[in-house]
Structure formats: C-alpha cells, structure tokens
Design a protein around this motif. Structure first.
Motif, PDB file in Angstrom:
ATOM      1  N   THR A   3       0.826  -1.196   0.000  1.00  0.00           N
ATOM      2  CA  THR A   3       0.000   0.000   0.000  1.00  0.00           C
ATOM      3  C   THR A   3       0.864   1.252   0.000  1.00  0.00           C
ATOM      4  OG1 THR A   3      -1.776  -1.117   1.203  1.00  0.00           O
ATOM      5  CG2 THR A   3      -1.766   1.287   1.258  1.00  0.00           C
ATOM      6  N   ALA A   5       0.402   5.323   0.364  1.00  0.00           N
ATOM      7  CA  ALA A   5      -0.539   6.365   0.752  1.00  0.00           C
ATOM      8  C   ALA A   5       0.075   7.728   0.496  1.00  0.00           C
ATOM      9  CB  ALA A   5      -0.918   6.223   2.225  1.00  0.00           C
ATOM     10  N   TYR A  36       0.777  -1.575  -6.791  1.00  0.00           N
ATOM     11  CA  TYR A  36       0.500  -0.958  -5.494  1.00  0.00           C
ATOM     12  C   TYR A  36      -0.991  -0.687  -5.307  1.00  0.00           C
ATOM     13  CZ  TYR A  36       5.527   0.048  -5.651  1.00  0.00           C
ATOM     14  OH  TYR A  36       6.886  -0.059  -5.744  1.00  0.00           O
ATOM     15  N   ARG A  39      -3.653   4.946  -2.023  1.00  0.00           N
ATOM     16  CA  ARG A  39      -4.638   5.680  -1.247  1.00  0.00           C
ATOM     17  C   ARG A  39      -4.267   7.160  -1.217  1.00  0.00           C
ATOM     18  NH1 ARG A  39      -4.684   1.872   4.200  1.00  0.00           N
ATOM     19  NH2 ARG A  39      -5.816   0.078   3.334  1.00  0.00           N
ATOM     20  N   CYS A  41      -4.782  10.261   1.114  1.00  0.00           N
ATOM     21  CA  CYS A  41      -5.187  10.487   2.505  1.00  0.00           C
ATOM     22  C   CYS A  41      -5.075  11.958   2.881  1.00  0.00           C
ATOM     23  CB  CYS A  41      -4.326   9.659   3.450  1.00  0.00           C
ATOM     24  SG  CYS A  41      -4.427   7.877   3.169  1.00  0.00           S
ATOM     25  N   HIS A  61      -5.204   7.168   8.219  1.00  0.00           N
ATOM     26  CA  HIS A  61      -4.958   5.941   7.464  1.00  0.00           C
ATOM     27  C   HIS A  61      -3.513   5.824   6.989  1.00  0.00           C
ATOM     28  CE1 HIS A  61      -9.231   5.136   7.514  1.00  0.00           C
ATOM     29  NE2 HIS A  61      -9.038   4.019   6.848  1.00  0.00           N
ATOM     30  N   HIS A  64      -1.540   2.909   8.281  1.00  0.00           N
ATOM     31  CA  HIS A  64      -1.803   1.551   7.796  1.00  0.00           C
ATOM     32  C   HIS A  64      -1.086   1.269   6.479  1.00  0.00           C
ATOM     33  CE1 HIS A  64      -4.869   1.239  10.888  1.00  0.00           C
ATOM     34  NE2 HIS A  64      -5.436   2.346  10.440  1.00  0.00           N
ATOM     35  N   ALA A  65      -0.301   2.224   5.988  1.00  0.00           N
ATOM     36  CA  ALA A  65       0.357   2.073   4.690  1.00  0.00           C
ATOM     37  C   ALA A  65       1.765   1.493   4.842  1.00  0.00           C
ATOM     38  CB  ALA A  65       0.439   3.420   3.980  1.00  0.00           C
ATOM     39  N   ASP A  66       2.216   0.855   3.782  1.00  0.00           N
ATOM     40  CA  ASP A  66       3.596   0.373   3.743  1.00  0.00           C
ATOM     41  C   ASP A  66       4.554   1.512   3.395  1.00  0.00           C
ATOM     42  OD1 ASP A  66       3.061  -2.533   4.091  1.00  0.00           O
ATOM     43  OD2 ASP A  66       1.976  -2.261   2.205  1.00  0.00           O
ATOM     44  N   VAL A  68       4.549   5.871   2.649  1.00  0.00           N
ATOM     45  CA  VAL A  68       3.842   7.145   2.697  1.00  0.00           C
ATOM     46  C   VAL A  68       4.622   8.153   1.863  1.00  0.00           C
ATOM     47  CG1 VAL A  68       3.154   9.087   4.167  1.00  0.00           C
ATOM     48  CG2 VAL A  68       2.790   6.736   4.946  1.00  0.00           C
ATOM     49  N   ALA A  96       5.963   2.400   8.618  1.00  0.00           N
ATOM     50  CA  ALA A  96       5.903   2.784   7.208  1.00  0.00           C
ATOM     51  C   ALA A  96       7.225   3.375   6.735  1.00  0.00           C
ATOM     52  CB  ALA A  96       4.785   3.794   6.974  1.00  0.00           C
TER      53      ALA A  96
END
Length: 321
Positions: A3, A5, A36, A39, A41, A61, A64-66, A68, A96
C-alpha cells in the motif's frame, strides 16, 4: 499488495503530487502484478493549486500504509499543518517507509524523522531547511537521499527519480526501467547526481561525456579503467573526473562500477545466464568478484536478488544462457 498512501493537505504543489500518482496510482498490473494499492489520505477536501481533491481516507490511514509519500508544500515560510506532521510521524512509528518530494521534506523535518540524518529538498529551499532544523544534515547538491525507511528528494524531476527508485527497490531494475520508458523519462539517475550543472551544458554532441557514456555502456564486458575512459574522451584523467563530478555527482570509477552492477541486475532479472556468465558480461571477471561487489552495493547476493526480482517469462520467450 503493498500500500502506498499519499498524504495531502491544502497548499501542496500539484506537479509532485501528480508524478507520484502516475507512478503508484496508475493500473500497471500489466507490467507488474501485484502493483501498489494506492490511497489518497487527507482532510475532507483539499485545495491543490486550482484543483480540489477529495481524498479516499483521512490522515489517520497513513499509519496503515507500507509507504507514505509527502508531496511538496507551496508555502515553506509557515510551519506545516500540525495534523499532517502528527500523521506522518505516526505512520513512521507504525513501520511505514516515508518519502518526501521536494519541500515535503519540511514535513518530515517537523516530525523529527530527519534528525541526525542526511536529507535534501529543492536547492532553493535547502538553506531554510537547514536554518530551521539544524539537527538535519541538509545536502543541497543531490537528487535524492535514501536513509532506508526515510527518503527525501529535490524538486520537480528529482521527485520522479525518487519514485522510480522506490519502484526499483520494490520490483527490481527491469520493472523500474519499463515504467520509465512508459513515462519517457531517464530510467535511472543516481541519487548523488547534482541537482543542477553549475556551468551551461553545451549543445548535444559537443559535451565530452555525450559520446563517451554510450561508448562505455557498449563495453561493460571489457576491463575498462579510468585511463581508458580519459583516452577515449581525449583528456586527462583529472579533467575527466571534473566532468563526471559535474554531470553525475560522482567519480568515473564509481559511475562505471554502478553501471556494471545495474547491468548485472538486469541480466539477473531478465535472463537465465549463470552468475559466472553475468560476471563476464559486466566486466567483473569472476563470479566471486561479482558476488562480493553486488552484495556490497545492492545488499543481497546475486542469487537472492534473482529469486526476488526474476521477471516471469513471456509466452514463447527463452532466456539467454
């Protein structure tokens, strides 16, 4: 699926945001699957230049991402928004990887993520970043800095360099090069390359390195030395070194070593050639020498790298041996 973000807030610059979205937010599963999960945010609505964005998730959120991504801020005279700084810090504490683009480095610095670390931003803002955050070692002369889980880039085109660097770390050199070709940008520029050339670059064909670099890349299987490069460029080794430092940010020998390693990465990803064969093809001589230099530069052994990034064969394709 990893993920990514994007942390957004009012007053961010749209170019860096768009570059990262194009790399991580586009559906590129035809190139690498899985790609990927992207998101956006931020607050309920974000003003980016003349555009209004509606983020998918709140800033919370990010944790919660891998990975950023923090794009550039237009106004660096004021402190970054506190909720953005807190969310980025929380994401890093949650594990992250955090990367800033251009003046997004001010957010990372405010969050304390750059304390005791080397970092960069757009050259026009490096003095201000260093003044406001003296605990950060600000390097104004590089495209990007990779500190592992904390990365920073210079402005504009350097933001793309950092995005492709992240893809290279996650998916390998071959996939990153494919993405670069799709976007019609250079496949790889070293993070240590200068942000700008101090003196004007001559017209194509007249710069000493214009013809030399392709000549070298066609001969990576040969035991080239700096003296060989200087002789081909018809200049002294010292003069050659000045040109390389100006254009690439490094020495001819380190640049040559980097090209050999990248060629080895590509061959490991895209062919079935043995490590011995790749060592010969990249001018490393022996498998032992290649393994030593590869592990020192990339961080893993060639065999482990191949297992991680081996491209699936296309129907009917046969690997070179």
């Amino acid at each position: 699926m990893p993920t990514v973000a994007m942390a957004v807030t009012d007053g961010m610059l749209h170019l860096e945001l768009a570059l990262a979205t194009e790399v991580f937010g586009a559906d590129l599963t035809h190139i690498a699957d899985p790609w990927y999960h992207f998101r956006l945010c931020g607050p309920d609505a974000v003003q980016v230049g003349r555009f209004r964005l509606a983020p998918d998730h709140g800033l919370d959120h990010l944790a919660h991402a891998d990975t950023v991504i923090v794009p550039a801020l237009a106004d660096t005279d004021r402190d970054p928004p506190a909720d953005l700084v807190d969310a980025v810090r929380a994401a890093h504490e949650a594990g992250a990887r955090v990367a800033s683009l251009c003046t997004g480095a001010f957010v990372l610095a405010a969050a304390g993520l750059l304390d005791g670390r080397r970092a960069t931003t757009h050259w026009a803002h490096t003095r201000e970043l260093a003044r406001r955050h003296p605990e950060v070692t600000v390097d104004p002369d590089v495209l990007y800095v990779d500190n592992g889980r904390v990365l920073t880039s210079a402005g504009k085109a350097a933001a793309m360099d950092l995005c492709l660097h992240l893809v290279r770390l996650d998916h390998g050199a071959s996939i990153a090069n494919t993405i670069a070709r799709r976007l019609v940008v250079p496949p790889h520029r070293e993070g240590g390359q200068a942000q700008f050339v101090a003196t004007p670059v001559p017209a194509p064909g007249s710069h000493p390195l214009t013809d030399l670099i392709p000549w070298v890349l066609e001969r990576l299987d040969e035991p080239l030395t700096v003296e060989d490069l200087a002789r081909q460029a018809r200049m002294s080794s010292r003069h050659l070194g000045r040109h390389f430092r100006q254009v690439t940010g490094t020495t001819p020998l380190r640049w040559l070593h980097g090209q050999r390693i990248r060629r080895a990465q590509e061959l490991l990803e895209t062919t079935d050639r043995t490590v011995d064969s790749i060592a010969t093809a990249t001018g490393m001589g022996t498998a032992t020498t290649l393994r030593r230099h590869f592990a020192r530069t990339v961080g893993v052994a060639p065999d482990a790298y191949r297992r991680t990034f081996r491209s699936p064969p296309h129907p009917g394709a046969r690997g070179e041996r």
